[in-house]
Design an enzyme around this catalytic site. Structure first.
Site, mmCIF file in Angstrom:
data_model
loop_
_atom_site.group_PDB
_atom_site.id
_atom_site.type_symbol
_atom_site.label_atom_id
_atom_site.label_comp_id
_atom_site.label_asym_id
_atom_site.label_seq_id
_atom_site.Cartn_x
_atom_site.Cartn_y
_atom_site.Cartn_z
ATOM 1 C CB SER A 149 27.532 3.476 -18.462
ATOM 2 O OG SER A 149 28.709 2.718 -18.390
ATOM 3 N NE ARG A 150 20.435 1.079 -16.242
ATOM 4 C CZ ARG A 150 20.853 -0.187 -16.208
ATOM 5 N NH1 ARG A 150 21.653 -0.676 -17.155
ATOM 6 N NH2 ARG A 150 20.446 -0.980 -15.243
#
Ligand SMILES: Cc1cc2nc3c(=O)[nH]c(=O)nc-3n(C[C@H](O)[C@H](O)[C@H](O)COP(=O)(O)O)c2cc1C
Length: 216
Positions: free
Chosen positions: A193-194
């Protein structure tokens, strides 16, 4: 044309590894060693490739890839032509930045610091270890200068090769080593999710390294 490539849809998760505060030693050079070793063991493509950013005195940057040849005495060593574009920039502005990117490990290391040339003796020692053709190539390539054709460089290579058959190929004065002394080293581990793990070491005036987690 580029709009047909749909680059905006290229997206992947980075989920193979993590990095936590408790894994990190006081000395970031130990961590560099560890990640370099893992890159070598994992057989990533070009594990020693690093992108070096240099800049003109008024701050106009340029980048290119070179190969790390050694980390010694806490300095990152690479070799190049002193009269190349990067060489001219480093002669005028010793501030550089370096990035290692290991896609297969979802990792980067960013280094910032200052660069100095190795001594002629140190450059000689490495030059002597290079293959014959690389030594000849270093002598005849006016790196980063415009040349009229590929034939031009091949002719220079052929005649210089003949000149030194069976003899020592001397290192040209305009070719040698650079050593980057780091003052800032960041370790980046890609996460889901970065929400990546980032840890920044900053060298303090008393010689110890401050360590902070950074927002992804
Ligand atoms: C994987 C890879 C490794 C390279 N290694 C070196 C190197 O160790 N030294 C070097 O001078 N150029 C190396 N090059 C070429 C440089 O990227 C660059 O083209 C050259 O040094 C001229 O850069 P400049 O005009 O910015 O000075 C390498 C290129 C690649 C793609």
């Amino acid at each position: 044309m580029a709009q047909d490539l749909h680059l905006e849809n290229i997206r992947r998760e980075y989920s193979s590894r993590s990095l936590s505060r408790k894994e990190l030693p006081d000395d970031p050079l130990e961590m560099v060693d560890q990640w370099l070793n893992e890159a070598l063991e994992t057989k990533v493509n070009e594990p020693t490739a690093m992108i070096v950013a240099t800049a003109t005195p008024d701050g106009r940057p340029s980048v290119r890839t070179v190969l790390l040849k050694e980390v010694v005495g806490g300095r990152f060593v690479f070799y190049s032509n002193y009269e190349s574009r990067k060489g001219r920039q480093m002669a005028e502005n010793s501030h550089v930045a370096v990035t290692f990117l290991w896609h297969e490990l979802e990792r980067q290391i960013h280094v910032e610091g200052t660069v100095t040339r190795l001594s002629p003796e140190e450059s000689d020692a490495y030059f002597a270890m290079r293959p014959y053709k690389s030594r000849v190539g270093a002598r005849i390539s006016p790196q980063s200068q415009p040349i009229p054709s590929r034939e031009y460089i091949m002719m220079r290579f052929a005649s210089e090769s003949l000149r030194f058959v069976g003899r020592e190929v001397p290192r040209p004065d305009n070719w040698g080593g650079y050593a980057v002394t780091p003052s800032r080293i960041e370790f980046w581990q890609g996460r889901d999710s970065r929400l990546h793990d980032r840890f920044l070491y900053e060298l303090q005036p008393d010689g110890h390294w401050d360590l902070h987690r950074l927002a992804p």
